[in-house]
Design a protein around this motif. Structure first.
Motif, PDB file in Angstrom:
ATOM      1  N   THR A  88      -7.421  18.958  16.204  1.00 14.34           N
ATOM      2  CA  THR A  88      -7.811  20.761  15.914  1.00 14.34           C
ATOM      3  C   THR A  88      -6.847  21.091  15.649  1.00 14.34           C
ATOM      4  OG1 THR A  88      -7.232  21.238  17.880  1.00 14.34           O
ATOM      5  CG2 THR A  88      -9.817  20.048  17.510  1.00 14.34           C
ATOM      6  N   LYS A  89      -6.893  22.447  14.905  1.00 16.56           N
ATOM      7  CA  LYS A  89      -5.613  23.290  14.525  1.00 16.56           C
ATOM      8  C   LYS A  89      -4.827  23.984  15.907  1.00 16.56           C
ATOM      9  CE  LYS A  89      -5.013  28.188  12.768  1.00 16.56           C
ATOM     10  NZ  LYS A  89      -3.794  27.699  11.575  1.00 16.56           N
ATOM     11  N   GLU A  91      -4.815  21.948  18.474  1.00 16.57           N
ATOM     12  CA  GLU A  91      -3.992  20.987  19.183  1.00 16.57           C
ATOM     13  C   GLU A  91      -2.430  20.510  18.318  1.00 16.57           C
ATOM     14  OE1 GLU A  91      -7.831  17.806  20.879  1.00 16.57           O
ATOM     15  OE2 GLU A  91      -7.113  18.096  18.564  1.00 16.57           O
TER      16      GLU A  91
END
Length: 195
Positions: A88-89, A91
């Motif tokens: 994800t963004k 992460e």
């Protein structure tokens, strides 16, 4: 050329050595590229020490949709991603922030922890000792371009834009620093760093 020579070449090529000699300022030059960050601590135009961290934008490569196509083994101590995953963004941002924390530790702006040890390259001739004095930070390299410009995530198929943004928003960009040939006097507003 090896990390020590690369650190010297980057510091001289970016003008950090001349800048230190001309101004009398102690400068820590960070050349942040694809796989590593070469460090050079300079006082009165003389390089006191060099070092190298496994911190760079191309340690992870992505497709346009964000799928991991390459993951450098040097970050395995801090990253459990696998090929084919789509982080994800948040992460990706978290990994960029961890890499930036290692740079902050190397600059003496954050207390050193095992993270710094994990990301120091094994090829450097001597162990890096973070400066205890005030230093002017100087940046060059591909990721340094992303410090000054807000590039879109995944624009280059790597972590570079997020790493550049994390550096800009970190303690590394508080106060005065040099980006390429431009001296920036930054003031901190919230968590960001603005010139």
């Amino acid at each position: 050329a090896g990390p020590d020579l690369e650190s010297v070449l980057a510091a001289k090529g970016a003008g950090a050595v001349d800048y230190s000699g001309d101004t009398g300022q102690t400068v820590l030059h960070m050349d942040i590229g694809g796989g590593t960050s070469n460090l050079a601590l300079i006082r009165d135009g003389k390089i006191l020490q060099t070092g190298c961290l496994n911190v760079g934008g191309r340690l992870v490569k992505f497709t346009k949709s964000g799928e991991i196509t390459y993951l450098s083994p040097v970050i395995s101590p801090i990253c459990t991603w696998k090929l084919g995953e789509i982080p994800t963004k948040q992460e990706r941002k978290s990994l960029a922030e961890q890499l930036t924390m290692a740079l902050e530790m190397a600059a003496g702006k954050r207390e050193a922890s095992s993270l710094l040890e994990q990301l120091l390259t094994e090829e450097a001739a001597k162990k890096w000792v973070p400066p205890t004095e005030h230093v002017l930070l100087s940046f060059s390299g591909g990721v340094a371009d992303c410090i000054g410009a807000d590039s879109a995530d995944l624009q280059f198929g790597d972590l570079g834009p997020e790493l550049g943004r994390a550096i800009r928003e970190s303690g590394l960009c508080r106060g005065e620093y040099v980006l390429g040939t431009e001296t920036i006097r930054a003031t901190v507003i919230g968590a960001g760093c603005h010139s």
